[in-house]
Design a protein around this motif. Structure first.
Motif, PDB file in Angstrom:
ATOM      1  N   LEU A 134      84.607  91.518 -61.667  1.00 52.85           N
ATOM      2  CA  LEU A 134      84.211  90.779 -63.084  1.00 52.85           C
ATOM      3  C   LEU A 134      85.598  90.550 -63.806  1.00 52.85           C
ATOM      4  O   LEU A 134      85.815  89.449 -64.387  1.00 52.85           O
ATOM      5  N   ILE A 135      86.527  91.388 -63.607  1.00 52.38           N
ATOM      6  CA  ILE A 135      87.756  91.352 -64.175  1.00 52.38           C
ATOM      7  C   ILE A 135      88.371  89.948 -63.309  1.00 52.38           C
ATOM      8  O   ILE A 135      89.126  88.909 -64.200  1.00 52.38           O
ATOM      9  N   GLY A 136      88.248  89.800 -62.293  1.00 52.84           N
ATOM     10  CA  GLY A 136      88.776  88.922 -61.450  1.00 52.84           C
ATOM     11  C   GLY A 136      88.287  87.590 -61.921  1.00 52.84           C
ATOM     12  O   GLY A 136      89.016  86.332 -61.872  1.00 52.84           O
ATOM     13  N   ASP A 137      87.035  87.407 -62.206  1.00 54.16           N
ATOM     14  CA  ASP A 137      86.360  86.379 -62.509  1.00 54.16           C
ATOM     15  C   ASP A 137      86.667  85.707 -64.002  1.00 54.16           C
ATOM     16  O   ASP A 137      86.832  84.669 -64.362  1.00 54.16           O
TER      17      ASP A 137
ATOM     18  N   THR B 272      94.830  96.675 -43.981  1.00 53.25           N
ATOM     19  CA  THR B 272      95.901  97.481 -44.370  1.00 53.25           C
ATOM     20  C   THR B 272      95.941  97.778 -45.795  1.00 53.25           C
ATOM     21  O   THR B 272      96.144  99.144 -46.370  1.00 53.25           O
ATOM     22  N   ALA B 273      95.740  97.147 -46.679  1.00 51.39           N
ATOM     23  CA  ALA B 273      95.611  97.284 -47.952  1.00 51.39           C
ATOM     24  C   ALA B 273      94.426  98.140 -48.409  1.00 51.39           C
ATOM     25  O   ALA B 273      94.554  99.144 -49.166  1.00 51.39           O
ATOM     26  N   PHE B 274      93.256  97.911 -47.678  1.00 54.08           N
ATOM     27  CA  PHE B 274      92.253  98.910 -47.809  1.00 54.08           C
ATOM     28  C   PHE B 274      92.496 100.300 -47.407  1.00 54.08           C
ATOM     29  O   PHE B 274      92.203 101.251 -48.165  1.00 54.08           O
ATOM     30  N   VAL B 275      93.091 100.400 -46.308  1.00 57.14           N
ATOM     31  CA  VAL B 275      93.575 101.880 -45.836  1.00 57.14           C
ATOM     32  C   VAL B 275      94.443 102.534 -46.815  1.00 57.14           C
ATOM     33  O   VAL B 275      94.515 103.484 -47.055  1.00 57.14           O
ATOM     34  N   VAL B 276      95.426 101.723 -47.132  1.00 52.41           N
ATOM     35  CA  VAL B 276      96.146 102.316 -48.185  1.00 52.41           C
ATOM     36  C   VAL B 276      95.732 102.957 -49.443  1.00 52.41           C
ATOM     37  O   VAL B 276      95.789 103.759 -49.990  1.00 52.41           O
ATOM     38  N   GLY B 277      94.695 102.004 -49.904  1.00 54.49           N
ATOM     39  CA  GLY B 277      93.991 102.396 -51.348  1.00 54.49           C
ATOM     40  C   GLY B 277      93.103 103.749 -50.930  1.00 54.49           C
ATOM     41  O   GLY B 277      93.334 104.761 -51.522  1.00 54.49           O
ATOM     42  N   ALA B 278      92.397 103.737 -49.327  1.00 53.95           N
ATOM     43  CA  ALA B 278      91.814 104.730 -49.314  1.00 53.95           C
ATOM     44  C   ALA B 278      92.495 106.268 -48.963  1.00 53.95           C
ATOM     45  O   ALA B 278      92.185 107.109 -49.352  1.00 53.95           O
TER      46      ALA B 278
ATOM     47  N   ILE C  95      94.445  92.200 -53.758  1.00 53.91           N
ATOM     48  CA  ILE C  95      92.949  92.101 -53.234  1.00 53.91           C
ATOM     49  C   ILE C  95      92.248  91.417 -53.883  1.00 53.91           C
ATOM     50  O   ILE C  95      91.572  90.405 -53.609  1.00 53.91           O
ATOM     51  N   THR C  96      92.119  91.567 -55.364  1.00 52.00           N
ATOM     52  CA  THR C  96      91.333  90.683 -56.183  1.00 52.00           C
ATOM     53  C   THR C  96      91.776  89.134 -56.356  1.00 52.00           C
ATOM     54  O   THR C  96      90.678  88.160 -56.207  1.00 52.00           O
ATOM     55  N   GLY C  97      92.853  88.865 -56.160  1.00 50.65           N
ATOM     56  CA  GLY C  97      93.549  87.416 -56.247  1.00 50.65           C
ATOM     57  C   GLY C  97      93.489  86.711 -54.828  1.00 50.65           C
ATOM     58  O   GLY C  97      93.869  85.636 -54.789  1.00 50.65           O
ATOM     59  N   ALA C  98      92.968  87.526 -53.771  1.00 47.16           N
ATOM     60  CA  ALA C  98      93.118  87.108 -52.351  1.00 47.16           C
ATOM     61  C   ALA C  98      92.138  86.006 -51.980  1.00 47.16           C
ATOM     62  O   ALA C  98      92.191  85.116 -51.218  1.00 47.16           O
ATOM     63  N   VAL C  99      90.609  86.147 -52.983  1.00 47.58           N
ATOM     64  CA  VAL C  99      89.721  85.207 -52.433  1.00 47.58           C
ATOM     65  C   VAL C  99      89.161  84.403 -53.693  1.00 47.58           C
ATOM     66  O   VAL C  99      89.328  85.008 -54.789  1.00 47.58           O
TER      67      VAL C  99
ATOM     68  N   LEU D 241      97.893  86.307 -50.379  1.00 50.38           N
ATOM     69  CA  LEU D 241      99.374  87.090 -50.197  1.00 50.38           C
ATOM     70  C   LEU D 241     100.238  86.008 -49.516  1.00 50.38           C
ATOM     71  O   LEU D 241     101.415  86.397 -49.746  1.00 50.38           O
ATOM     72  N   PHE D 242      99.760  85.299 -48.341  1.00 50.04           N
ATOM     73  CA  PHE D 242     100.405  84.375 -47.440  1.00 50.04           C
ATOM     74  C   PHE D 242     100.492  83.125 -47.885  1.00 50.04           C
ATOM     75  O   PHE D 242     101.699  82.391 -47.964  1.00 50.04           O
TER      76      PHE D 242
END
Length: 402
Positions: free
Chosen positions: A106-109, A199-205, A311-315, A395-396
């Motif tokens: 929602l914040i990303g929206d 990788t980002a998902f794993v870092v957060g977990a 992550i939020t800004g990626a899609v 990101l890229f």
């Protein structure tokens, strides 16, 4: 959402004694909640993309509250309350799945650019603030009776649901894609951005695995070795968490959309976590341990807001709910395995436990260094550039929204 675990942590030793549980059984009180949330989060992410955010958040809060009522009544009236409490915690986890992960989407929206990163930093800071206040709140409520903490959930959830429904102004959701097209869009995102996203998902977990494992360990040590209980224990548990809260708030306000800076801060944060966990392996003096674990929490505060923004800004908006939900799903699975793994490692030795976790943090640093490499395309002469509304900044590179 963080109240679901952090508010319970101070009463776990009392619950273990009153219900005659093993340390593993009491750790499942945390794991049941988090594992259920982790499994359900992707589903509610899809539903929020299809039907909107608020229509998911409000019923989820109601279910969350009902789980608290069920657990509280069982502990109050039943002689063998543990199975019902465990089932109630699963219900709470299912409800919790529709809260924080959807709030992130929602914040990303609602925001973009520097405002988005600042808002996401504030979300992570309030997430941490919930972790700070909830052990204190849990300890205070438990002064009435240990299971009173379960009855706090419906009260908090009810008022939060009202606030979300009446005060959050949600933008109109995009026209939902057919399920097959939606799934293909998710596959395309992971095909083009999967290496850094996973990788980002794993870092957060990993960050939350370490944080909640440390909280579980500290709670047990304070009560077992130092006979510290009640509000004082809640205040002590809040000290490391304040490191995460303060750092998350400052980081979110400073990073804007500067992705090279985000990567640098993530690497620094993971180094702080690794170094402090190595150091604490060689000390059992409580004040020094708390200080070192606070440094580890500061490292977490550098890492998490950067991950949220990336992550939020990626899609695009049409798939944002699913991607942020998958991320939060792994975060909660990290929370779920933290207490039982730390409980198992505690039985081996203090030093082995912290050196093992430090090795995990070092491995995550290596993965971040090699796999999360922002390009400079989003920065020009030190200033932000805005992506086209229909082309999400990644990101890229920029991937046209479908």
């Amino acid at each position: 959402m963080v109240l679901g675990n952090s508010m319970i942590v101070p009463v776990l030793p009392t619950m273990e004694e009153k219900l005659n549980l093993t340390q593993f059984q009491v750790s499942l009180i945390i794991t049941a909640f988090s594992f259920a949330a982790g499994l359900i989060i992707p589903l509610v992410g899809y539903l929020s993309d299809r039907f909107g955010r608020k229509i998911i958040i409000v019923p989820a809060l109601i279910l969350y509250g009902l789980g608290g009522v069920s657990a509280g009544v069982a502990a109050w009236l039943m002689s063998d309350a543990y199975p019902i409490i465990l089932i109630s915690r699963i219900i709470q986890g299912i409800g919790a799945a529709g809260t924080a992960p959807i709030a992130m989407a929602l914040i990303g929206d609602l925001y973009s650019g520097g405002k988005e990163s600042k808002a996401l930093g504030l979300i992570e800071a309030t997430n941490g603030l919930g972790k700070v206040l909830s052990p204190i709140l849990g300890s205070l409520i438990a002064l009435l009776v240990w299971y009173a903490v379960f009855f706090a959930f419906p009260v908090l959830c009810f008022f939060t649901a009202l606030a979300v429904w009446f005060f959050v102004k949600e933008s109109k959701p995009p026209k939902p894609k057919p399920l097959k097209q939606y799934i293909n869009s998710i596959k395309e995102i992971f095909k083009k951005q999967g290496s850094w996203l996973i990788t980002a998902f794993v870092v957060g977990a990993t960050g939350l695995f370490i944080l909640f494992g440390v909280l579980f360990y500290l709670s047990d040590v304070l009560e077992t070795n130092y006979k510290v209980d009640g509000m004082l224990k809640g205040l002590i548990l809040a000290i490391p968490l304040m490191g995460t809260v303060t750092t998350s708030y400052i980081t979110g306000g400073r990073i804007k959309q500067n992705k090279p800076l985000m990567r640098k801060l993530m690497l620094i944060g993971l180094l702080l976590m690794t170094g402090s966990l190595v150091a604490v392996a060689f000390f059992k003096q409580i004040y020094l341990m708390i200080g070192l674990l606070t440094i580890s929490s500061i490292g977490n505060g550098l890492v998490l807001p950067c991950l949220n923004t990336l992550i939020t800004g990626a899609v695009a908006k049409s798939e944002r709910g699913m991607i942020t939900s998958l991320y939060n799903s792994l975060r909660f699975l990290g929370v779920a395995v933290g207490p039982p793994v730390f409980g198992w490692l505690m039985e081996i030795s203090h030093r082995f436990m912290f050196l093992s976790v430090a090795g995990l943090a070092a491995l995550i640093w290596v993965l971040t260094f090699f796999l999360i490499k922002p390009g400079a395309g989003n920065k020009t002469k030190g200033k932000e550039t805005k992506a086209s509304p229909s082309v999400p900044s990644t990101l890229f590179k920029k991937i046209p929204a479908k």
